[in-house]
Structures are given as C-alpha cells and as structure tokens.
Design a protein around this motif. Structure first.
Motif, PDB file in Angstrom:
ATOM      1  N   ARG A  74       0.294  -2.233  11.694  1.00 12.68           N
ATOM      2  CA  ARG A  74       0.283  -1.567  10.062  1.00 12.68           C
ATOM      3  C   ARG A  74      -0.985  -1.040   9.151  1.00 12.68           C
ATOM      4  O   ARG A  74      -1.895  -0.512   9.667  1.00 12.68           O
ATOM      5  CB  ARG A  74       0.978  -2.224   9.516  1.00 12.68           C
ATOM      6  N   ALA A  78      -3.560   1.695   7.877  1.00 12.49           N
ATOM      7  CA  ALA A  78      -3.528   2.066   6.643  1.00 12.49           C
ATOM      8  C   ALA A  78      -5.028   1.394   6.109  1.00 12.49           C
ATOM      9  O   ALA A  78      -5.428   2.645   5.332  1.00 12.49           O
ATOM     10  CB  ALA A  78      -2.704   1.191   6.004  1.00 12.49           C
ATOM     11  N   ASP A  82      -6.806   4.862   4.397  1.00 10.30           N
ATOM     12  CA  ASP A  82      -7.858   4.944   3.078  1.00 10.30           C
ATOM     13  C   ASP A  82      -8.725   5.953   3.648  1.00 10.30           C
ATOM     14  O   ASP A  82      -9.261   6.135   2.863  1.00 10.30           O
ATOM     15  CB  ASP A  82      -7.920   3.640   3.103  1.00 10.30           C
ATOM     16  N   SER A 401       5.271   1.206  -0.570  1.00 10.98           N
ATOM     17  CA  SER A 401       4.376   1.590   0.615  1.00 10.98           C
ATOM     18  C   SER A 401       3.258   1.319   0.129  1.00 10.98           C
ATOM     19  O   SER A 401       2.371   0.006   0.771  1.00 10.98           O
ATOM     20  CB  SER A 401       4.668   2.756   0.971  1.00 10.98           C
ATOM     21  N   ARG A 402       2.825   1.343  -0.788  1.00 13.41           N
ATOM     22  CA  ARG A 402       0.911   1.728  -0.990  1.00 13.41           C
ATOM     23  C   ARG A 402       1.031  -0.032  -1.829  1.00 13.41           C
ATOM     24  O   ARG A 402       0.331  -0.484  -0.940  1.00 13.41           O
ATOM     25  CB  ARG A 402       0.286   2.111  -2.572  1.00 13.41           C
ATOM     26  N   SER A 405       0.819  -2.098   2.446  1.00 14.92           N
ATOM     27  CA  SER A 405      -0.371  -1.187   2.757  1.00 14.92           C
ATOM     28  C   SER A 405      -1.410  -2.274   1.614  1.00 14.92           C
ATOM     29  O   SER A 405      -1.770  -3.175   2.868  1.00 14.92           O
ATOM     30  CB  SER A 405      -0.355   0.083   3.053  1.00 14.92           C
ATOM     31  N   GLN A 406      -1.741  -2.498   0.767  1.00 21.66           N
ATOM     32  CA  GLN A 406      -2.660  -3.535   0.319  1.00 21.66           C
ATOM     33  C   GLN A 406      -2.576  -4.608   0.616  1.00 21.66           C
ATOM     34  O   GLN A 406      -3.582  -5.660   0.966  1.00 21.66           O
ATOM     35  CB  GLN A 406      -3.225  -3.218  -1.285  1.00 21.66           C
ATOM     36  N   LYS A 409      -4.021  -4.903   4.260  1.00 18.97           N
ATOM     37  CA  LYS A 409      -5.134  -5.159   4.202  1.00 18.97           C
ATOM     38  C   LYS A 409      -6.249  -6.377   3.415  1.00 18.97           C
ATOM     39  O   LYS A 409      -6.970  -6.911   4.300  1.00 18.97           O
ATOM     40  CB  LYS A 409      -6.018  -3.633   3.803  1.00 18.97           C
TER      41      LYS A 409
END
Length: 476
Positions: A74, A78, A82, A401-402, A405-406, A409
């Motif tokens: 995932r 992501a 980006d 979701s953002r 994902s952050q 990462k």
C-alpha cells in the motif's frame, strides 16, 4: 415431493437408530445443549443504505502474519500515485512589461499579492481571481524592495530613484489620482526594505542600514560597519527588536535597535544575497548565497552554519520560510524553484517550466498551501506547496485515506524502492548536467584534500568540516 434413494435411506437409518435407543426425538432435543451463533445487529447492519458496510476485524497480530507486507504494498502504491498526480503548477500571472524584481505578501489578506518590476511599475494582484486589480508607476528605474505595513492599510516601496514612497492599499476612487501618501528623498540608492512587526518603524539598506519612523523624514538611527553597500535587510518576526542584513563584503551583520552599534557579523567565502528568519524559532535564519548553497545559522553561534543546503547549480537569489517554520523555498539563477526542509541538506521538491527564466524572487503564502515565484520573463507563477495535494474540500473518507497513506509512506520511507521513487525528479537537461559536473568537482576536491593530509606531516593539515569551510571569520 419425491425423495431420492439416498435421502430415503438416510431417513430410514436415523429412524432405526432412534428406535434402537428407545428415546423420543423431542426428549433428545431437551437433553442436548445446542450452541448457536449470536451477533449484535449493530455491528454489521447499516443504519441507512448510504452507509459503508461494516466489516468486523480482529486486530490480534498473530492472526495477520502478512500485515507488514500488505502495508508495504500500500505504501509503494501511495508513493507511485503521489508522483503520478504531482502537478504543482497552477497559474501564471502575466501583465508586467519587465522582469519581476520583488514581491510582498499582504499581512491580513491571503488573496492579495504585490509585485514590483524592473521598469518601476507596481501591481496589486487578486490571487483568488488570478487577475491584476491595480497598477501604479511607483519609481523611475528598478523597484528594489516593497513591504506591507503590519496593519495592512498601506505599503512602502523603494527604488533606484533614491526615494521611499508610502501608498494606500485601497484603490483610489473615481476621479482621484494615484499619488503616494508620503515620499522621502534619500541621498543614495535604497536596495532593500522591511517593516517592523508591531511598531510604525521600518528599515532600509543601501550604503548603510537606516531605521525610520513613519512620522519623520530622516532616519532615527543608522548602522555602518565599514561596508560599501548592503543588499537586503530583514526584521526578526519573533524577537522584533533584532534585524539582520547581507553586505557586499561577503558578511551577514546582526543588529539590535536598542543598541547604538551592530552586534556582530560573520564573513563567508562568498557573498549572500538575501536572508529570511525562521518565523517559529527566533534564533535561526537562512541565507541564500552566491556559491549555489543556502546556509541556516543559529545567531548565537555564528562560527559555523547548522545546515548547508545544497542542490542548486547557480547563484541562489531569494529565500522565504513557510509559516510553520519547517520548510523554506529558494529561487535561483538556474531557473528553478526548490523546497528544502529546514534541517535537510537536499531539497524535497524542484519546480521548473520550459519558459521560466532566472527566478529573482519567491514567496510562501501565509496559509502554507501555495508558493509564488517571480522571474525574468515578466511572469509571476503560482505553485502548490505539496505537488500532489488535492485542492478544494475533501470528503471525510478522502481525508482519512490521505492521512493513512501519509503515515504508511512515513513508516516505509527508508525502504530502497520507496526512497528511489520519492526522491526521483525530472530536471532540465542543463541543470542535470551541471549538477553532475559539480558532483564530480566536489569529489575531486575531497580526494585531493584526503591525499594532501595523507602525505603531509601529522598535524600540519587540519581537519576542516564541510560546515566550517564556508565561514572565514566572526567579528564581534
């Protein structure tokens, strides 16, 4: 309904078993304890048909042995998305007839920007409409500096015609002429300007650094330290009595308005063009230098910079901090705009377009979302501070979701594949080749220095760190 032969045989077998046990089927059910599954309907039934289906999940890590591999996949997806959606350029504000030499942010309005060009013209822009709302001929020659008063009711400009002018922020009414509120004629050309954050006081620089009161036509204090000229001056936004300037003798000079003389200065190997204070940490400032680097200093310890920021391949002309104080943006003669973390040696982002020429000035918006750059080819460009950020209102699911994902990462940022994708940036051909050449030259210098130390008498060639190489001396 007729049963098949297998079903009839099964029923006959069950009947024979029960008859042999001589137990009534009804009493058998009373004796046996039957366990049934019971679930709370609130856990899996939607309140309305628009709700998301609820999925029960056990968070016990022993039940999910492949959780890390799934999260890595995932995070990789992501990171790739980006880069796919990284479209930082938003708009170009054109209208100037000469190169954009300086810009100023409004202190109370996010949508207002002021710009001054090399032909003496000043424009006031409405960023939400992306159009120019007002144009005035402020000076003869270059507009060297401009700043908005702390309350936002007026702004000041300085130019090559040796004047300081104060203008109303409001557009003049019908039939009124565009005239300055106040004009001060100086003896020399002014090259920089900044306003105090709380008081009706502003500072200019030229052949010396002058402190002015808005109600007087002569400076209330002047600072000199054996320097021919100064290129920029800046007030500290936290410790408002402090200010700093960049001088032509390769020095950065610190002042206190309560003192009669400058505090101290650091002399570097090459000249600094501009500097900007960190808006959150009072002691730190970053200077843009002619040697292609930026330097972050702690004003208490000027013998070496805290961080050397390297990535540009030509002189750095301007720098501005984000309102959070965690990042800053730089403008360079190499036709690129770069974003650096305050404690990082390399940029996290580089912006460029085919038509953009030497970038002279740059600003970070007060809402931390946009970056504005002014360049030689008469355009002001509007960029996103985060290249892949979605603008506008986000739905709750999009926001969750953002954020998820952050976090993924950040968790996997040091894995080789994710790090490679995150750091990869497309560069113009000339910038790419120049950076490669600079890297080879730097490695050759390092190798030569190592060989000199290796073949010299012990102690004759001192060990000099990369940070200390760029500072000549500190004068107090």
């Amino acid at each position: 309904m007729q049963r098949g032969p297998s079903e009839s045989l099964l029923h006959q077998h069950m009947a024979s078993v029960l008859s042999s046990l001589s137990v009534c089927p009804l009493s058998l059910c009373r004796i046996m304890k039957v366990k049934v599954l019971s679930r709370n309907p609130d856990d899996y039934v939607r309140e309305t048909k628009l709700d998301i289906q609820r999925v029960p999940r056990n968070y016990d890590p022993t039940l999910h042995p492949f959780e890390v591999s799934r999260e890595y996949t995932r995070a990789l997806n992501a990171t790739k998305l980006d880069r796919v959606f990284a479209k930082p350029f938003l708009a170009s504000l054109d209208g100037h007839r000469d190169g954009v030499n300086c810009m100023a942010k409004h202190t109370t309005s996010l949508s207002t920007l002021l710009s001054g060009s090399c032909d003496g013209e000043v424009r006031v822009w409405n960023l939400s409409k992306r159009e120019c709302g007002r144009t005035l001929q402020a000076h003869e020659g270059f507009v060297r500096g401009m700043v908005v008063r702390f309350c936002g009711t007026s702004f000041f400009t300085v130019g090559d015609d040796k004047t300081i002018k104060q203008w109303k922020m409001e557009t003049p009414g019908y039939g009124e002429e565009e005239e300055p509120l106040n004009t001060i004629l100086g003896k020399t050309v002014f090259t920089g300007l900044d306003h105090h954050r709380k008081d009706a006081v502003f500072a200019t620089c030229g052949q010396q650094v002058d402190i002015w009161d808005e109600q007087r036509s002569s400076p209330i204090r002047s600072f000199t330290w054996g320097v021919d000229s100064f290129s920029s001056v800046s007030f500290n936004p936290v410790e408002t009595e402090l200010l700093a300037s960049c001088a032509s003798d390769r020095s950065i000079v610190l002042y206190d308005m309560r003192e009669s003389a400058p505090l101290k200065k650091v002399i570097m190997t090459m000249r600094s063009n501009t500097l900007c204070w960190n808006p959150m940490e009072a002691y730190y400032f970053t200077s843009s230098n002619e040697d292609y680097n930026l330097y972050t200093y702690d004003m208490r310890y000027l013998d070496r910079p805290i961080t050397v920021h390297m990535d540009h391949v030509s002189a750095v002309l301007d720098v501005d901090y984000s309102p959070t104080g965690k990042e800053f943006v730089s403008a360079s003669f190499d036709k690129t705009v770069r974003i650096f973390p305050k404690d990082g040696g390399h940029s996290r982002e580089v912006y460029h377009t085919k038509r953009m020429q030497h970038v002279i000035c740059v600003k970070w918006s007060a809402d931390n979302k946009y970056i504005l750059s002014g360049s030689d080819e008469m355009n002001i460009r509007l960029w996103k501070a985060n290249a892949s950020e979605k603008l506008g209102v986000l739905a709750p699911r999009e926001r969750e979701s953002r954020n998820y994902s952050q976090k993924l990462k950040e968790k996997f940022q040091h894995h080789p594949q994710i790090r490679r994708i995150t750091h990869h940036r497309h560069l113009p051909k000339n910038v790419y080749h120049q950076s490669k050449e600079l890297r080879i030259m730097k490695e050759a210098r390092r190798r030569k220095y190592a060989n000199v130390r290796k073949h010299s008498k012990p102690g004759t060639v001192p060990v000099v760190s990369e940070k200390a190489k760029h500072v000549v001396t500190v004068v107090k």
